[in-house]
Design an enzyme around this catalytic site. Structure first.
Site, PDB file in Angstrom:
ATOM      1  N   ARG A  29       0.374  -1.042  -0.327  1.00  0.00           N
ATOM      2  CA  ARG A  29       0.209   0.252  -0.091  1.00  0.00           C
ATOM      3  C   ARG A  29       1.172   1.133   0.162  1.00  0.00           C
ATOM      4  NH1 ARG A  29      -5.622  -1.507   0.312  1.00  0.00           N
ATOM      5  NH2 ARG A  29      -5.650  -3.763   1.506  1.00  0.00           N
ATOM      6  N   ASP A  30       0.571   2.205  -0.865  1.00  0.00           N
ATOM      7  CA  ASP A  30       1.166   3.491  -0.580  1.00  0.00           C
ATOM      8  C   ASP A  30       0.624   4.486   0.705  1.00  0.00           C
ATOM      9  OD1 ASP A  30       1.901   5.246  -3.349  1.00  0.00           O
ATOM     10  OD2 ASP A  30       1.575   6.394  -1.462  1.00  0.00           O
ATOM     11  N   ASN A  87       4.595   6.608 -13.650  1.00  0.00           N
ATOM     12  CA  ASN A  87       5.257   7.904 -13.471  1.00  0.00           C
ATOM     13  C   ASN A  87       6.576   7.763 -14.015  1.00  0.00           C
ATOM     14  OD1 ASN A  87       2.947   9.272 -12.932  1.00  0.00           O
ATOM     15  ND2 ASN A  87       3.530   9.136 -10.475  1.00  0.00           N
ATOM     16  N   HIS A 100       7.587   1.278 -10.887  1.00  0.00           N
ATOM     17  CA  HIS A 100       6.807   0.847 -10.016  1.00  0.00           C
ATOM     18  C   HIS A 100       5.219   1.612 -10.901  1.00  0.00           C
ATOM     19  CE1 HIS A 100       8.320   4.923  -8.337  1.00  0.00           C
ATOM     20  NE2 HIS A 100       6.553   5.027  -8.539  1.00  0.00           N
ATOM     21  N   HIS A 102       1.132   2.822 -10.243  1.00  0.00           N
ATOM     22  CA  HIS A 102       0.612   2.513  -9.307  1.00  0.00           C
ATOM     23  C   HIS A 102      -1.061   2.043  -9.624  1.00  0.00           C
ATOM     24  CE1 HIS A 102       2.078   6.326  -7.078  1.00  0.00           C
ATOM     25  NE2 HIS A 102       3.132   6.286  -8.907  1.00  0.00           N
TER      26      HIS A 102
HETATM   27  P1  AMP Z   1       6.110   8.632  -7.946  1.00  0.00           P
HETATM   28  O1  AMP Z   1       5.862   9.840  -7.062  1.00  0.00           O
HETATM   29  O2  AMP Z   1       5.612   8.116  -9.298  1.00  0.00           O
HETATM   30  O3  AMP Z   1       7.459   7.932  -7.988  1.00  0.00           O
HETATM   31  O4  AMP Z   1       5.105   7.879  -6.266  1.00  0.00           O
HETATM   32  C1  AMP Z   1       6.324   7.241  -5.300  1.00  0.00           C
HETATM   33  C2  AMP Z   1       5.329   6.336  -4.241  1.00  0.00           C
HETATM   34  O5  AMP Z   1       5.768   6.416  -2.922  1.00  0.00           O
HETATM   35  C3  AMP Z   1       4.496   7.764  -3.666  1.00  0.00           C
HETATM   36  O6  AMP Z   1       3.071   7.978  -3.839  1.00  0.00           O
HETATM   37  C4  AMP Z   1       4.452   8.393  -2.172  1.00  0.00           C
HETATM   38  O7  AMP Z   1       3.436   8.374  -1.684  1.00  0.00           O
HETATM   39  C5  AMP Z   1       4.741   6.744  -2.246  1.00  0.00           C
HETATM   40  N1  AMP Z   1       5.840   6.419  -0.888  1.00  0.00           N
HETATM   41  C6  AMP Z   1       7.534   6.859  -0.384  1.00  0.00           C
HETATM   42  N2  AMP Z   1       7.775   6.006   0.803  1.00  0.00           N
HETATM   43  C7  AMP Z   1       7.025   4.899   0.927  1.00  0.00           C
HETATM   44  C8  AMP Z   1       6.837   3.574   1.875  1.00  0.00           C
HETATM   45  N3  AMP Z   1       7.690   3.517   2.297  1.00  0.00           N
HETATM   46  N4  AMP Z   1       5.913   3.196   1.577  1.00  0.00           N
HETATM   47  C9  AMP Z   1       4.356   3.276   0.383  1.00  0.00           C
HETATM   48  N5  AMP Z   1       5.072   4.001  -0.006  1.00  0.00           N
HETATM   49  C10 AMP Z   1       5.724   5.414  -0.600  1.00  0.00           C
END
Ligand code: AMP
Length: 114
Positions: A29-30, A87, A100, A102
């Site tokens: 989970r995010d 992204n 990754h 989403h």
């Molecule tokens: P992006 O901006 O596409 O690189 O997405 C990175 C995502 O990782 C964001 O939606 C953050 O909220 C999420 N994120 C960052 N650190 C963590 C973590 N430790 N556990 C879960 N999600 C994370």
């Protein structure tokens, strides 16, 4: 190879709210959800961005999206519908440089995205 917080999650070095894992992918989970369901699906292999993906990564990237679809069914959002997003780099909104997907769902999602 770059190392990131997602690499550490994939190796089990830091905790995450894991939803699914197999030999190639991990889903969790995010930490800052943008929808009622917001799950990240990552490859165990560290590929910094989609722009770094190579032809030999084609099967792995296919597995990543099949894992996203399986997770969507697992958490019950497949029938209503969901969105998968990748992204890439700064203008694409990427902040963690480990490829990754989403998986967003649980509400109606607007289009176009911001
Ligand atoms: P992006 O901006 O596409 O690189 O997405 C990175 C995502 O990782 C964001 O939606 C953050 O909220 C999420 N994120 C960052 N650190 C963590 C973590 N430790 N556990 C879960 N999600 C994370």
């Amino acid at each position: 190879m770059t190392d990131t917080i997602f690499g550490k999650i994939a190796r089990g070095e830091i905790p995450a709210d894991l939803i699914y894992e197999d030999e190639d992918c991990v889903a969790f989970r995010d930490i800052s959800p943008q929808a009622p369901v917001h799950i990240l699906i990552i490859p165990r292999k560290s590929i910094p961005t989609l722009d770094h993906a190579q032809p030999q990564d084609a099967e792995l990237i296919g597995k990543l999206f099949l894992a996203a679809a399986a997770v969507a069914r697992q958490v019950g959002i497949a029938d209503n519908g969901y969105r998968t997003v990748v992204n890439c780099n700064a203008a694409g909104g990427q902040t963690v440089f480990h490829l990754h997907v989403h998986l967003l769902g649980g509400r109606s999602l607007g289009w176009p995205p911001g």
